[in-house]
Design an enzyme around this catalytic site. Structure first.
Site, PDB file in Angstrom:
ATOM      1  N   ARG A 259     -19.961  -1.712  13.236  1.00 22.44           N
ATOM      2  CA  ARG A 259     -19.105  -1.157  14.287  1.00 22.44           C
ATOM      3  C   ARG A 259     -19.478  -1.793  15.621  1.00 22.44           C
ATOM      4  O   ARG A 259     -20.660  -1.983  15.931  1.00 22.44           O
ATOM      5  CB  ARG A 259     -19.252   0.370  14.391  1.00 22.44           C
ATOM      6  CG  ARG A 259     -18.488   1.153  13.335  1.00 22.44           C
ATOM      7  CD  ARG A 259     -16.978   1.006  13.538  1.00 22.44           C
ATOM      8  NE  ARG A 259     -16.183   1.812  12.620  1.00 22.44           N
ATOM      9  CZ  ARG A 259     -15.728   1.392  11.449  1.00 22.44           C
ATOM     10  NH1 ARG A 259     -16.034   0.158  11.037  1.00 22.44           N
ATOM     11  NH2 ARG A 259     -14.985   2.162  10.693  1.00 22.44           N
ATOM     12  N   GLU A 288     -11.115  -4.061  20.327  1.00 18.68           N
ATOM     13  CA  GLU A 288     -10.439  -4.754  19.227  1.00 18.68           C
ATOM     14  C   GLU A 288      -8.929  -4.730  19.419  1.00 18.68           C
ATOM     15  O   GLU A 288      -8.354  -3.643  19.519  1.00 18.68           O
ATOM     16  CB  GLU A 288     -10.819  -4.107  17.885  1.00 18.68           C
ATOM     17  CG  GLU A 288     -12.295  -4.268  17.564  1.00 18.68           C
ATOM     18  CD  GLU A 288     -12.658  -3.872  16.142  1.00 18.68           C
ATOM     19  OE1 GLU A 288     -11.755  -3.455  15.378  1.00 18.68           O
ATOM     20  OE2 GLU A 288     -13.835  -3.986  15.778  1.00 18.68           O
ATOM     21  N   HIS A 307     -12.385  -8.206  11.907  1.00 29.74           N
ATOM     22  CA  HIS A 307     -12.660  -6.928  11.233  1.00 29.74           C
ATOM     23  C   HIS A 307     -12.187  -6.983   9.777  1.00 29.74           C
ATOM     24  O   HIS A 307     -11.404  -6.146   9.325  1.00 29.74           O
ATOM     25  CB  HIS A 307     -11.994  -5.770  11.978  1.00 29.74           C
ATOM     26  CG  HIS A 307     -12.686  -4.458  11.764  1.00 29.74           C
ATOM     27  ND1 HIS A 307     -12.863  -3.539  12.759  1.00 29.74           N
ATOM     28  CD2 HIS A 307     -13.256  -3.898  10.655  1.00 29.74           C
ATOM     29  CE1 HIS A 307     -13.490  -2.474  12.293  1.00 29.74           C
ATOM     30  NE2 HIS A 307     -13.740  -2.675  11.007  1.00 29.74           N
TER      31      HIS A 307
END
Length: 354
Positions: A259, A288, A307
Site C-alpha cells: 500500500r 493513484e 497496482h
C-alpha cells in the site's frame, strides 16, 4: 426466494460470482440473481462517501440492490446511506482481504453480516513482489526500454554497474502475513537470508519458516533488499519515513507492492540521486495514479507498475470462490467462515434458535 446482487467489476465479474455461488450450493436453484458492473479498474478506486477504495456510486448501488438479501462484490461503496436504504439486506460478501469499502459500524447497526476473503491474492502478490525485486536488482525493465530506444548498454556488465543476486542476499520483509510468508518461502528457495519485522507475527512460526524475526531498525540496517507487505493502518502509515530510511545500507533495493501509505515518498528522489537507494520498485503510490509532474518519474533506477500485484485470473476466481463458500454456508443457516462483525451473526443465530 433469496435474491443476490452480484455487484462485480471488470476484474471479478458478476458472472464469476454467480457461477461460483451456483457451483457451491444446492439452494442455488431457489436463488435469483441481479447484476451490476462497476467501472474498476478502468476507473481507479478511491473514496466514495464515508468509505475508501471503492468504485461506482451510491445511488446506482441502491437502485441495483432492490429486493436483495445478499450482495457479493469487490468494490461497491457500502456507506451508511446504503444500509438505510436496504432494510431487507442481511449479508454482504466482500471478496477482498478486508472490507475496506464497507462502513462496518453502519452494517453492524443495520444487522447486516459482512464477510471478506483473506488470502485471495496472496500468491499473485507474492510472486509479483519477487518479480519486482529481480527486475530492480538486474535492471530488466530499464535495459529493455533502453535497448528498444537504440542503446546497447554494455557498460551494465562493468563491475561497478553490474546487478546483484538474491542468492546470499539479506532480504527484509516488513509484514509477515499470508503474502509475506509466501515471499519468504520463495526467497528461501533462491538462497536468500530472510528477515522480517511484524509485531503480530508468531515467533515460533517465523523460526520454523527459516526466517529471522527482528525489530524494524535492525531489519533496515542489515538488508540489501527491503520489501513491504504490511497492512495499512493508522499505526503503519508512513512506517518507512526519511528518518528510518536513512538506516538502509548504501545501494539497498526498496520494493513496495503493498500500500502506498506505508511509505513516505517525499525523500525517495534524493535517496536515489545520492545512491543511498540503489533501486526502487513500486506497484502502489501515495496518489493513484501519480500526477504527471511526480518527481519519481525522472528519478534514476526506478521500476513502476500500475497496482498490478494481484492481477491474475486465479486471484479473481479464488476471490469469487471464497465468498461463494460463505454465501453457501449462510444459505444453509450455518456461520460463514470469515465474518468481519461476528456480533451480528451471534444475534441472528440466537434469534433463529429462540
Amino acid at each position: 426466494m433469496p435474491h443476490i446482487l452480484a455487484a462485480g467489476d471488470l476484474f471479478v465479474t458478476p458472472s464469476l460470482f454467480i457461477d461460483a455461488v451456483k457451483a457451491r450450493t444446492s439452494a442455488a436453484a431457489d436463488v435469483s440473481f441481479g447484476e451490476l458492473t462497476l467501472p474498476w479498474p478502468i476507473e481507479p478506486f478511491g473514496p466514495v462517501g464515508s468509505v475508501d477504495e471503492a468504485s461506482g456510486d451510491v445511488p446506482s448501488l441502491i437502485e441495483a440492490m432492490a429486493g436483495a438479501e445478499i450482495v457479493v462484490t469487490q468494490m461497491a461503496p457500502f456507506t451508511a446511506e446504503v444500509f438505510e436504504s436496504a432494510p431487507g439486506l442481511r449479508l454482504i460478501s466482500i471478496c477482498r482481504g478486508g472490507p475496506v469499502n464497507v462502513d462496518l459500524e453502519a452494517a453492524t447497526r443495520a444487522g447486516v453480516i459482512v464477510t471478506y476473503a483473506p488470502g485471495r491474492n496472496a500468491v499473485a502478490a507474492a510472486e509479483f513482489a519477487v518479480g519486482l525485486m529481480l527486475t530492480a536488482m538486474r535492471r530488466i525493465v530499464i535495459a529493455d526500454s533502453e535497448l528498444k530506444n537504440g542503446a546497447w548498454r554494455g557498460d551494465y556488465y562493468s563491475y561497478e554497474n553490474a546487478g546483484s543476486e538474491l542468492d546470499g542476499a539479506t532480504v527484509g520483509l516488513i509484514g509477515y502475513g499470508a503474502i509475506g510468508r509466501i515471499v519468504a518461502r520463495v526467497l528461501n528457495a533462491f538462497g536468500s537470508n530472510v528477515l522480517t519485522y511484524d509485531p503480530y507475527a508468531d515467533a515460533e512460526t517465523v523460526k520454523d519458516d527459516g526466517v529471522e524475526l527482528v525489530e524494524l531498525s535492525e531489519l533496515l540496517r542489515r538488508s540489501s533488499v527491503v520489501s513491504l507487505h504490511a497492512r495499512l493502518t493508522p499505526e503503519t502509515h508512513h512506517l518507512l519515513n526519511a528518518e528510518n530510511l536513512s538506516l538502509l545500507p548504501r545501494g539497498t533495493v526498496l520494493v513496495n507492492s503493498a500500500r502506498g501509505g506505508l511509505l513516505d515518498y517525499a525523500p525517495l528522489p534524493a535517496l536515489l540521486a545520492s545512491g543511498q537507494l540503489g533501486a526502487l520498485a513500486l506497484d502502489v503510490y501515495d496518489i493513484e495514479p501519480p500526477p504527471a509532474d511526480w518527481p519519481l518519474f525522472d528519478a534514476p533506477n526506478v521500476v513502476l507498475s500500475p497496482h498490478l500485484a494481484g492481477a491474475t485470473k486465479q486471484t479473481a476466481e479464488r476471490a469469487a470462490n471464497i465468498v461463494a463458500d460463505d454465501i453457501a454456508l449462510y444459505l444453509r443457516g450455518e456461520r460463514p467462515r470469515y465474518v468481519a462483525n461476528p456480533a451480528v451473526w451471534n444475534v441472528l443465530s440466537a434469534g433463529s434458535r429462540s
